[in-house]
Design a protein around this motif. Structure first.
Motif, PDB file in Angstrom:
ATOM      1  N   ALA A 249     -66.638 -82.095 -51.632  1.00 28.22           N
ATOM      2  CA  ALA A 249     -67.002 -82.432 -53.018  1.00 28.22           C
ATOM      3  C   ALA A 249     -66.755 -83.932 -53.243  1.00 28.22           C
ATOM      4  CB  ALA A 249     -66.174 -81.608 -53.993  1.00 28.22           C
ATOM      5  N   SER A 250     -67.688 -84.582 -53.946  1.00 25.62           N
ATOM      6  CA  SER A 250     -67.544 -86.041 -54.122  1.00 25.62           C
ATOM      7  C   SER A 250     -66.536 -86.361 -55.225  1.00 25.62           C
ATOM      8  CB  SER A 250     -68.897 -86.670 -54.442  1.00 25.62           C
ATOM      9  OG  SER A 250     -69.398 -86.105 -55.638  1.00 25.62           O
ATOM     10  N   ARG A 251     -66.387 -85.435 -56.186  1.00 26.94           N
ATOM     11  CA  ARG A 251     -65.430 -85.641 -57.274  1.00 26.94           C
ATOM     12  C   ARG A 251     -65.025 -84.269 -57.798  1.00 26.94           C
ATOM     13  NH1 ARG A 251     -64.116 -89.465 -61.723  1.00 26.94           N
ATOM     14  NH2 ARG A 251     -63.401 -88.102 -63.376  1.00 26.94           N
ATOM     15  N   LEU A 252     -63.778 -84.150 -58.171  1.00 23.88           N
ATOM     16  CA  LEU A 252     -63.320 -82.877 -58.741  1.00 23.88           C
ATOM     17  C   LEU A 252     -62.533 -83.149 -60.018  1.00 23.88           C
ATOM     18  CD1 LEU A 252     -62.494 -79.634 -57.307  1.00 23.88           C
ATOM     19  CD2 LEU A 252     -60.665 -80.593 -58.705  1.00 23.88           C
ATOM     20  N   ASP A 253     -62.952 -82.472 -61.104  1.00 25.81           N
ATOM     21  CA  ASP A 253     -62.233 -82.588 -62.374  1.00 25.81           C
ATOM     22  C   ASP A 253     -61.653 -81.230 -62.719  1.00 25.81           C
ATOM     23  OD1 ASP A 253     -62.832 -85.376 -63.447  1.00 25.81           O
ATOM     24  OD2 ASP A 253     -64.836 -84.639 -62.888  1.00 25.81           O
ATOM     25  N   MET A 254     -60.341 -81.209 -62.948  1.00 24.01           N
ATOM     26  CA  MET A 254     -59.698 -79.941 -63.320  1.00 24.01           C
ATOM     27  C   MET A 254     -59.301 -80.007 -64.791  1.00 24.01           C
ATOM     28  SD  MET A 254     -56.498 -78.012 -61.531  1.00 24.01           S
ATOM     29  CE  MET A 254     -57.414 -77.140 -60.296  1.00 24.01           C
ATOM     30  N   PHE A 255     -59.786 -79.026 -65.568  1.00 26.17           N
ATOM     31  CA  PHE A 255     -59.561 -79.038 -67.015  1.00 26.17           C
ATOM     32  C   PHE A 255     -58.497 -78.000 -67.387  1.00 26.17           C
ATOM     33  CE2 PHE A 255     -64.031 -80.126 -66.160  1.00 26.17           C
ATOM     34  CZ  PHE A 255     -64.019 -81.444 -66.623  1.00 26.17           C
ATOM     35  N   VAL A 256     -57.440 -78.494 -68.019  1.00 22.94           N
ATOM     36  CA  VAL A 256     -56.290 -77.633 -68.325  1.00 22.94           C
ATOM     37  C   VAL A 256     -55.952 -77.764 -69.811  1.00 22.94           C
ATOM     38  CG1 VAL A 256     -53.905 -77.117 -67.662  1.00 22.94           C
ATOM     39  CG2 VAL A 256     -55.448 -78.168 -66.004  1.00 22.94           C
ATOM     40  N   ARG A 257     -55.733 -76.611 -70.451  1.00 20.95           N
ATOM     41  CA  ARG A 257     -55.418 -76.662 -71.888  1.00 20.95           C
ATOM     42  C   ARG A 257     -54.030 -77.251 -72.174  1.00 20.95           C
ATOM     43  NH1 ARG A 257     -56.759 -70.603 -73.626  1.00 20.95           N
ATOM     44  NH2 ARG A 257     -55.602 -70.367 -71.706  1.00 20.95           N
ATOM     45  N   ARG A 258     -53.089 -76.948 -71.255  1.00 19.80           N
ATOM     46  CA  ARG A 258     -51.682 -77.290 -71.529  1.00 19.80           C
ATOM     47  C   ARG A 258     -51.373 -78.778 -71.412  1.00 19.80           C
ATOM     48  NH1 ARG A 258     -47.565 -73.481 -70.595  1.00 19.80           N
ATOM     49  NH2 ARG A 258     -48.479 -71.577 -71.361  1.00 19.80           N
ATOM     50  N   LYS A 259     -50.210 -79.113 -71.991  1.00 15.76           N
ATOM     51  CA  LYS A 259     -49.736 -80.508 -71.920  1.00 15.76           C
ATOM     52  C   LYS A 259     -49.268 -80.842 -70.521  1.00 15.76           C
ATOM     53  CE  LYS A 259     -47.758 -82.027 -76.271  1.00 15.76           C
ATOM     54  NZ  LYS A 259     -46.748 -81.591 -77.142  1.00 15.76           N
ATOM     55  N   GLU A 260     -48.718 -79.833 -69.838  1.00 16.82           N
ATOM     56  CA  GLU A 260     -48.285 -80.065 -68.461  1.00 16.82           C
ATOM     57  C   GLU A 260     -48.437 -78.782 -67.645  1.00 16.82           C
ATOM     58  OE1 GLU A 260     -43.523 -79.538 -69.224  1.00 16.82           O
ATOM     59  OE2 GLU A 260     -44.353 -81.559 -69.015  1.00 16.82           O
ATOM     60  N   LEU A 261     -48.443 -78.914 -66.338  1.00 16.92           N
ATOM     61  CA  LEU A 261     -48.553 -77.720 -65.494  1.00 16.92           C
ATOM     62  C   LEU A 261     -47.242 -76.949 -65.601  1.00 16.92           C
ATOM     63  CD1 LEU A 261     -50.178 -79.127 -62.213  1.00 16.92           C
ATOM     64  CD2 LEU A 261     -51.291 -78.018 -64.159  1.00 16.92           C
ATOM     65  N   PRO A 262     -47.313 -75.615 -65.686  1.00 16.96           N
ATOM     66  CA  PRO A 262     -46.054 -74.854 -65.699  1.00 16.96           C
ATOM     67  C   PRO A 262     -45.301 -75.108 -64.394  1.00 16.96           C
ATOM     68  CG  PRO A 262     -47.953 -73.393 -65.369  1.00 16.96           C
ATOM     69  CD  PRO A 262     -48.489 -74.748 -65.659  1.00 16.96           C
ATOM     70  N   ARG A 263     -43.990 -75.205 -64.492  1.00 21.08           N
ATOM     71  CA  ARG A 263     -43.230 -75.554 -63.276  1.00 21.08           C
ATOM     72  C   ARG A 263     -42.338 -74.441 -62.771  1.00 21.08           C
ATOM     73  NH1 ARG A 263     -41.224 -81.681 -64.417  1.00 21.08           N
ATOM     74  NH2 ARG A 263     -43.277 -82.495 -64.942  1.00 21.08           N
ATOM     75  N   ILE A 264     -41.978 -73.537 -63.677  1.00 18.67           N
ATOM     76  CA  ILE A 264     -40.957 -72.551 -63.287  1.00 18.67           C
ATOM     77  C   ILE A 264     -41.548 -71.147 -63.277  1.00 18.67           C
ATOM     78  CG2 ILE A 264     -38.698 -71.585 -63.922  1.00 18.67           C
ATOM     79  CD1 ILE A 264     -38.197 -74.373 -65.252  1.00 18.67           C
ATOM     80  N   ASN A 265     -41.349 -70.457 -62.159  1.00 14.22           N
ATOM     81  CA  ASN A 265     -41.856 -69.095 -62.032  1.00 14.22           C
ATOM     82  C   ASN A 265     -40.800 -68.142 -62.576  1.00 14.22           C
ATOM     83  OD1 ASN A 265     -43.123 -66.761 -61.316  1.00 14.22           O
ATOM     84  ND2 ASN A 265     -43.655 -67.463 -59.259  1.00 14.22           N
ATOM     85  N   LYS A 266     -40.864 -67.933 -63.896  1.00 18.03           N
ATOM     86  CA  LYS A 266     -39.782 -67.259 -64.613  1.00 18.03           C
ATOM     87  C   LYS A 266     -39.527 -65.832 -64.122  1.00 18.03           C
ATOM     88  CE  LYS A 266     -38.655 -70.033 -68.140  1.00 18.03           C
ATOM     89  NZ  LYS A 266     -37.353 -70.244 -68.725  1.00 18.03           N
ATOM     90  N   PHE A 267     -40.579 -65.019 -64.147  1.00 22.46           N
ATOM     91  CA  PHE A 267     -40.355 -63.590 -63.902  1.00 22.46           C
ATOM     92  C   PHE A 267     -39.948 -63.339 -62.455  1.00 22.46           C
ATOM     93  CE2 PHE A 267     -41.363 -59.036 -64.648  1.00 22.46           C
ATOM     94  CZ  PHE A 267     -40.614 -58.913 -65.804  1.00 22.46           C
ATOM     95  N   THR A 268     -40.562 -64.074 -61.533  1.00 22.56           N
ATOM     96  CA  THR A 268     -40.167 -63.940 -60.132  1.00 22.56           C
ATOM     97  C   THR A 268     -38.728 -64.411 -59.973  1.00 22.56           C
ATOM     98  OG1 THR A 268     -42.426 -64.225 -59.411  1.00 22.56           O
ATOM     99  CG2 THR A 268     -40.737 -64.690 -57.769  1.00 22.56           C
ATOM    100  N   GLY A 269     -38.386 -65.441 -60.733  1.00 27.81           N
ATOM    101  CA  GLY A 269     -37.038 -66.014 -60.643  1.00 27.81           C
ATOM    102  C   GLY A 269     -35.942 -65.022 -60.954  1.00 27.81           C
ATOM    103  N   ILE A 270     -36.194 -64.114 -61.904  1.00 25.10           N
ATOM    104  CA  ILE A 270     -35.127 -63.152 -62.242  1.00 25.10           C
ATOM    105  C   ILE A 270     -35.304 -61.833 -61.473  1.00 25.10           C
ATOM    106  CG2 ILE A 270     -34.740 -64.134 -64.544  1.00 25.10           C
ATOM    107  CD1 ILE A 270     -36.053 -61.292 -65.487  1.00 25.10           C
ATOM    108  N   GLY A 271     -36.188 -61.845 -60.483  1.00 25.77           N
ATOM    109  CA  GLY A 271     -36.445 -60.625 -59.706  1.00 25.77           C
ATOM    110  C   GLY A 271     -35.174 -60.037 -59.112  1.00 25.77           C
ATOM    111  N   SER A 272     -35.016 -58.721 -59.204  1.00 23.07           N
ATOM    112  CA  SER A 272     -33.842 -58.035 -58.645  1.00 23.07           C
ATOM    113  C   SER A 272     -34.149 -56.540 -58.631  1.00 23.07           C
ATOM    114  CB  SER A 272     -32.611 -58.275 -59.526  1.00 23.07           C
ATOM    115  OG  SER A 272     -32.753 -57.543 -60.744  1.00 23.07           O
TER     116      SER A 272
END
Ligand code: FAD
Length: 491
Positions: A249-272
């Motif tokens: 691809a000669s150019r790629l634009d990714m359109f995201v609604r949020r202010k920033e990419l989510p960083r923390i995988n919450k539910f997996t994080g508390i997996g037990s």
């Protein structure tokens, strides 16, 4: 335990060990469900629709519990089930390599055992995450070594209620129709099993040739030299962006609604094990609270997937950029966001999946009767969530419940063993980590229902059973009438 000499040498040795383990555990259990015949046709106790990971684990558990008369049907050809070698475009699995997933607590059935037997311990140590093709090969091996009754190339077109309380499964194979009579049906139909890919309405403003969903079959070769837009920044959006860039691809634009990419995988994080076994016991408002929060936080794409995209200088990330307009202009499309307008030749929606029963022809006969959470649960203040509201409200064995009690009792014979079960049961169906626990809960529930339904026959068997334990010659009756007076004998 790092002694390499104790490792099974190759798959043959691993399979021998697995056979030995199963024999020591006396598995599979003996078959015990009384056979039934209707109109000369044998009835299948359980039909599992879908031979992906969930369907295979469910089959393994049923077999283990002695429900031998079951079938697993998949419309895909053998080895092509699920996303792994079809529309998944990541290099490796997103989850850690050591997950035991569908292994049902059997060490010799784990991905690790399989991988080490094939490639050696050193290769396992060096491995970061499982390549998705190898994971698919593992699932193929899994089904073979457990001798699961899978039939490929069979599409279940309709599930219909029968007067006798059983189900007719109308199947198509090679253009021919066949109806299977089943006592229970399990929907192991995957991520989109109660709906389909979700695409926002705005996509309707442009021609179909200009866009695809990440679950579509996309010919990336033709995207070479083109300007590509990707909507969303979840794992699949990233994988598709990377594939497009790698295809030139000669150019790629990714359109995201949020202010920033989510960083923390919450539910997996508390997996037990607590979450795995405890979630189903939560009061409804707490189930809602957990999932609504986790969904609001969103799952971050894996770091390697983001780096795979960001390493290309022609890749551009646009945060706070919901699409407000899509317009066709000659041979391309103009994507408008609150920040700017961007010309793209092709747009890929990485916008996930939705629940929409009207999208599933196999469920059409039952759709009006299936109870959803929104039918009975008052949404907690400040926590509206369309996806959760549309989730099926399931019983203890993942069975559908009726919207109007008594209106469709056969519904209790259909078990929803796919991602949308999460609100009722927790994360036991939609991904790898707890799929065995999910399959165990499902299979035990079906076993209970089958046994209870056949109670008269089992009672008859109880009465008729006449294999003696004692032969009668072990100890004879004392024929003396009076007990002897030991005290007088002593004097
Ligand atoms: C791209 C992608 C990557 C993922 N990566 C990970 C990961 O790294 N780690 C993780 O834990 N989870 C991952 N997941 C989530 C989850 O583990 C997978 O979706 C997994 O495939 C779920 O298994 P399944 O058996 O429920 O569904 P599937 O594997 O999708 O299998 C469903 C099967 O049902 C069949 N089917 C559907 N309808 C019918 C019908 N009417 N008749 C006959 N057959 C039918 C389909 O052909 C399909 O083979 C990923 C999901 C996706 C989409």
């Amino acid at each position: 335990m790092s002694d390499l000499s104790t490792l099974p040498d190759g798959l043959d040795a691993l399979e021998a060990r697995l056979r030995q383990d199963l024999a020591w555990l006396e598995l599979p259990a003996k078959s015990w469900v009384p056979p039934r015949v209707i109109g000369g046709q044998p009835v299948v106790d359980v039909v599992i629709i879908g031979a992906g990971m969930a369907g295979l684990a469910a089959s393994g558990m049923l077999k283990r519990l002695g429900v031998a008369n079951h079938l697993v049907l998949d419309k895909a050809t053998a080895g092509q089930e699920g996303p792994w070698v079809t529309f998944a475009r990541m290099r490796t699995l997103r989850s850690p390599k050591q997950l035991t997933g569908p292994a049902m607590g059997l060490p010799a059935l784990t991905f690790r055992a399989y991988y080490e037997a094939r490639f050696g311990r050193e290769a396992w140590v060096a491995l970061d995450r499982a390549p998705r093709e190898t994971w698919m090969e593992y699932l193929i091996w899994y089904r073979q070594v457990l001798e699961l009754p899978v039939r490929n190339g069979v599409t279940v077109d309709a599930i219909l209620p029968r007067e006798d309380g059983m189900l007719d499964l109308v199947c198509i194979k090679d253009g021919l129709k066949e109806t299977i009579v089943a006592r229970h049906a399990v929907l192991a139909t995957g991520r989109d099993g109660l709906g389909g890919p979700f695409v926002p309405d705005i996509a309707k403003s442009i021609g179909r040739k200009f866009w695809a969903h990440t679950a579509d079959d996309i010919d990336f070769a033709v995207l070479r030299g083109k300007r590509i837009g990707v909507v969303g920044a979840g794992a699949s959006a990233m994988d598709n962006a990377a594939t497009a860039l790698e295809a030139g691809a000669s150019r790629l634009d990714m359109f995201v609604r949020r202010k920033e990419l989510p960083r923390i995988n919450k539910f997996t994080g508390i997996g037990s094990q607590g979450v795995v076994h405890g979630f189903a016991g939560l009061p409804d408002e707490w189930k809602w609270c957990f999932l609504n929060y986790a969904m609001g936080q969103q799952t971050p794409p894996p770091r390697p997937s983001v780096l795979r995209v960001s390493s290309f200088p022609q890749a551009h990330l646009h945060l706070e950029s919901p699409i407000s307009g899509l317009e066709q202009e000659g041979d391309h499309v103009i994507v408008t966001t609150p920040k700017a307008s961007y010309p793209v030749d092709f747009l890929i929606f990485g916008t996930g999946f939705k629940i929409d029963l009207s999208n599933r022809p196999e469920l059409a006969a039952f759709d009006p009767h299936i109870r959803l959470w929104r039918d009975r649960f008052p949404v907690p203040a400040g926590m509206p969530n369309a996806e959760l509201e549309g989730s099926p409200d399931l019983g203890e064995a993942f069975e559908f419940l009726e919207r109007e009690p008594g209106s469709c009792p056969t519904l209790a014979k259909i078990h929803c063993f796919n991602f949308p079960a999460t609100l009722s049961h927790g994360k036991l169906t939609g991904d790898i980590p707890a799929i065995s626990e999910g399959a165990d809960r499902l299979a035990r529930g079906i076993v209970r229902a089958l046994f209870v339904a056949d109670r008269e026959k089992h009672f008859e068997n109880l009465q008729a059973f006449d294999t003696p334990e004692l032969l009668g010659d072990e100890w004879a009756d004392d024929e003396t009438e009076e007990p002897s007076d030991l005290s007088s004998e002593r004097t």
